[in-house]
Scaffold this active site. Structure first.
Site, short mmCIF file in Angstrom:
data_model
loop_
_atom_site.label_atom_id
_atom_site.label_comp_id
_atom_site.label_asym_id
_atom_site.label_seq_id
_atom_site.Cartn_x
_atom_site.Cartn_y
_atom_site.Cartn_z
N CYS A 319 0.70 6.00 72.13
CA CYS A 319 -0.21 5.01 71.55
C CYS A 319 0.48 3.66 71.39
O CYS A 319 -0.07 2.75 70.78
CB CYS A 319 -0.77 5.51 70.21
N GLU A 353 -3.69 3.17 74.71
CA GLU A 353 -3.12 4.49 74.87
C GLU A 353 -2.72 4.63 76.33
O GLU A 353 -3.45 4.18 77.22
CB GLU A 353 -4.16 5.55 74.50
#
EC number: 2.1.1.-
Length: 361
Positions: A319, A353
């Site tokens: 992330c 992401e």
């Protein structure tokens, strides 16, 4: 990059993210990333609002960073799921019409799923009494949701304390229990694409998989269908319990789940010391070919990074592309980037992401 919701800017913002990921991975000879876009609106399955009093009424509110005394009043929230937007005015009408629901209510949290389930958490600066519970039961019935009441030191559950999600990956539908207060992927549509990519990158394996930071089993369930056996670790008790339920619910029987940190697992694999939580598990019986990691924003610490180096294949979901690049830099002398992807979990923000498959040189 602007954080303002503007679907006309979506394609340009996504292109900027792709360029950024390409730039970060270029030093490692990475291939062109696969790109998985998001719905332009109604993509976020959870939302949290503070309540703000104005003209004698409580309103949904959000605050700009550093502006905690300057509320932005909200009637709808176009990035949130259609179910959240449908529930928001009905919940507001309910607390406006009922003093037991509105008295000292200061925060509301919604959790919805692609499968249509919904849970609402109501947070109070007062004890919850029988009158509140009666009103909350009526609210849950009227809205067809579970309701959680929270006040200092107390939690009251009306219905269930979790939402049920169903995701279809590689032709199979998996059912997930998502507990109240635990982490879940916010963008369900992109999560489903991300799981599909991970399963494809994993491929059909005749050896075993080690998974670190498994959470509620989001990746564990579909990846387990591609490995002989899986050993998964997670430190949060709530997530461990949800993952165990999810494995059982989906009749997946080739996974052992242990509550260990990555550091503790490293010590166990290196036989530094025994762990009672590993009782009955023979680590030497595993033939690990792949390690799967989905670490927090800080990425893998150096010791965990060194642990992953001993595996033939490292499947890494990140992330934070900056810490991903730092971890790849630590591993690049032994592993090369074979695949990479961008998953646009967070449209209209700079967050992204990403995923890489690293294979031993």
């Amino acid at each position: 990059m602007s954080a303002v919701f503007d679907p006309t800017q979506y394609d340009a913002q996504l292109a900027a993210k792709v360029a950024r990921l390409r730039e970060l991975l270029a030093p490692f000879g990475a291939p062109e990333p696969a790109v998985f876009d998001s719905p332009r609106a109604h993509y976020r399955l959870r939302a949290e609002f503070r309540l703000w009093r104005e003209d004698g009424q409580r309103h949904y509110a959000m605050f700009a960073p550093g502006e905690k005394h300057k509320a932005i009043l909200i009637d709808d929230f176009p990035i949130a799921s259609e179910r959240i937007n449908e529930l928001m005015p009905r919940l507001k009408a309910a607390w406006q019409g009922n003093e037991d629901l509105s008295n000292r209510l200061f925060q509301v949290e919604f959790l919805t799923t692609l499968a249509g389930d919904a849970m609402i958490t109501l947070c109070y600066h007062r004890p919850l009494d029988d009158a509140w519970e009666a009103a909350a039961r009526q609210l849950a019935a009227d809205l067809s949701v579970s309701v959680i009441g929270r006040s200092k030191g107390k939690r009251v559950v009306i219905g269930r304390d979790y939402a049920v999600e169903k995701l279809t990956i590689a032709g199979r539908t998996f059912s997930y229990r998502q507990p109240e207060g635990a982490f879940t992927q916010p963008n369900g549509a992109v999560n489903q694409k991300m799981l599909g990519w991970a399963v494809e990158a994993m491929g059909e394996r005749a050896d075993d998989l080690l998974e670190l930071y498994c959470g509620n089993g989001n990746f564990t369930l579909p990846l387990a269908t591609r490995a002989r056996q899986v050993l998964a670790t997670e430190i949060s008790k709530t997530s461990v319990n949800a993952a165990l339920h999810n494995l059982d619910e989906n009749a997946i029987d080739n996974v052992r789940l242990v509550r260990l940190s990555a550091e503790e697992l490293t010590q166990a694999l290196n036989e530094v010391r025994p762990f009672r939580r590993l009782e009955g598990i023979d680590l030497k019986a595993y033939d690990f070919g792949t390690v799967f990691v989905d670490p927090p924003r800080a990425g893998m610490d150096p010791d965990t990074c060194e642990l992953t180096r001993r595996f033939e294949r490292i499947l890494y979901i990140s992330c934070n592309p900056e810490t991903l690049a730092q971890n790849i830099a630590q591993l690049q002398d032994s592993h090369r980037v074979e695949r990479c992807a961008l998953f646009d979990q967070f449209p209209y923000t700079h967050h992204m992401e990403s995923g890489v498959l690293l294979v031993r040189r």
